[in-house]
Scaffold this active site. Sequence first.
Site, PDB file in Angstrom:
ATOM      1  N   GLU A   1     -29.139 -14.491 -73.910  1.00  0.00           N
ATOM      2  CA  GLU A   1     -28.717 -13.862 -75.178  1.00  0.00           C
ATOM      3  C   GLU A   1     -28.665 -12.338 -75.150  1.00  0.00           C
ATOM      4  OE1 GLU A   1     -31.332 -15.491 -78.158  1.00  0.00           O
ATOM      5  OE2 GLU A   1     -30.668 -17.531 -77.785  1.00  0.00           O
TER       6      GLU A   1
ATOM      7  N   GLU B   1     -27.950 -26.355 -74.069  1.00  0.00           N
ATOM      8  CA  GLU B   1     -28.863 -26.635 -75.199  1.00  0.00           C
ATOM      9  C   GLU B   1     -28.096 -27.354 -76.295  1.00  0.00           C
ATOM     10  OE1 GLU B   1     -30.918 -23.062 -76.434  1.00  0.00           O
ATOM     11  OE2 GLU B   1     -31.136 -22.362 -74.380  1.00  0.00           O
TER      12      GLU B   1
HETATM   13  C1  XIL Z   1     -36.369 -22.795 -79.382  1.00  0.00           C
HETATM   14  C2  XIL Z   1     -37.338 -23.974 -79.279  1.00  0.00           C
HETATM   15  O1  XIL Z   1     -36.613 -25.164 -79.378  1.00  0.00           O
HETATM   16  C3  XIL Z   1     -38.378 -23.887 -80.358  1.00  0.00           C
HETATM   17  O2  XIL Z   1     -39.387 -24.883 -80.159  1.00  0.00           O
HETATM   18  C4  XIL Z   1     -39.042 -22.523 -80.387  1.00  0.00           C
HETATM   19  O3  XIL Z   1     -39.903 -22.435 -81.498  1.00  0.00           O
HETATM   20  C5  XIL Z   1     -37.985 -21.432 -80.489  1.00  0.00           C
HETATM   21  O4  XIL Z   1     -37.057 -21.567 -79.417  1.00  0.00           O
HETATM   22  N1  XIL Z   1     -32.020 -20.615 -77.823  1.00  0.00           N
HETATM   23  C6  XIL Z   1     -32.834 -20.762 -76.729  1.00  0.00           C
HETATM   24  C7  XIL Z   1     -33.994 -21.670 -76.805  1.00  0.00           C
HETATM   25  O5  XIL Z   1     -32.498 -20.230 -75.657  1.00  0.00           O
HETATM   26  O6  XIL Z   1     -35.049 -21.239 -75.976  1.00  0.00           O
HETATM   27  C8  XIL Z   1     -34.497 -21.828 -78.227  1.00  0.00           C
HETATM   28  O7  XIL Z   1     -35.531 -22.800 -78.244  1.00  0.00           O
HETATM   29  C9  XIL Z   1     -33.366 -22.209 -79.141  1.00  0.00           C
HETATM   30  C10 XIL Z   1     -32.283 -21.146 -79.134  1.00  0.00           C
END
Ligand code: XIL
Length: 382
Positions: free
Chosen positions: A164, A268
């Site tokens: 990011e 994701e």
């Molecule tokens: C999220 C997790 O799913 C949560 O449990 C945590 O509280 C916050 O992070 N982008 C990413 C991930 O790269 O690491 C994030 O994961 C969601 C958004």
Amino acid sequence: MHHIFTILSLGILLGFTSDDKICPENPQGIHYLKDIFADDFLVGTAIDYGEIRDTTNILHELIRNEFSAVVCENSMKADHTEPQEGIFNFRGGDAVVCYAERNGQTVTGHCLVWHSQCPAWMFGPDSCGNPVDRDILIRRMRNHIYGVCAHYRGKVKGWDVVNEAIEGDGSWRNSPYYRILGDEFIPLAFQFAHEADPDAELYYNDYGMDSPRKREAVVRLIRTLKARGLRFDAVGMQSHLSLWTDLSEYEKSIEAFAAEGVKVMATELDVSVLPWPGEMPNADISTNFEYQEKYNPYRDGLPNDILAQQADFYRQLFAIYRRHSADITRVTFWGVHDGTSWLNNFPIHGRTNYPLFFDRSLQRKPFVDDIIRDALSNSYSK
Ligand code: XIL
């Protein structure tokens, strides 16, 4: 026994669909996701302590049967792996690696350099009270990457090196890394990761990849890193999507990244069905809105028409993945089932969302079988 194999091979030669396939380890002939897409891409899920410690057998069977790859939802992030400077903690990550090894799954490291879930010491003053500067931050970043990558050498297939760093409009995100080091922090991170684990694949990972400006910025980044001779294997498209995501823009990004000669991964994946309370949806974990009933419309169950919309969306999405399977190496869901998805708490705490392939009872949603049928019927050319 011999006859069975002969008949099976004959069947394959004669072009029977794999619907007729019966593997010894899968006597019921269930089509698991990882097998259906085995020739296309890995199918992954995000897990962590919650899943590993769970005593429900069907959860473990589901994870083992359906997925060929895993990633830690939180345990390999910097606030977990190096909570204090120089003091590393690999408990969570090691547990996931061990679990994946037992299941024969590959592990992705997530993530090395990210402004979120980053311990405060990274940008704080040094032990003599000097404010962090360029040299101090580079040293901390290098030590962190070296420490974590060396520990997971040979265990992790690849790393989300930087997460990011780009805004939706294509500009650099104004993170502490950027404020202190400028965009130079990105090539440095890739250099350090490669030095620490020369065999690991290295990825840039981000959300909102359906934005044309972000797509262009990522393409520029790939070119910059390659021009410097740095290892760069794939773009991770986080793919926190919703029913309203423009899939044609998303597909254009897959094409644009592949045209740069790198692989693409959906890292994701989830598809939210709930209203986004602000203007442009994003996946910046610091985004937070106050709970209101009107933003939680499906507390008591998902209506059929919304489920049908999600089915249609996921079928289109997997058609895209199959069309580009020569360039896509992995499709990873962010979580195993709706009940534990982070989207029940993001960007509003305490909602009931339904973003994944498996429902709260760990059952496949009906459309998953349609997607599998689509894949088996060759209706989408490779
Ligand atoms: C999220 C997790 O799913 C949560 O449990 C945590 O509280 C916050 O992070 N982008 C990413 C991930 O790269 O690491 C994030 O994961 C969601 C958004």
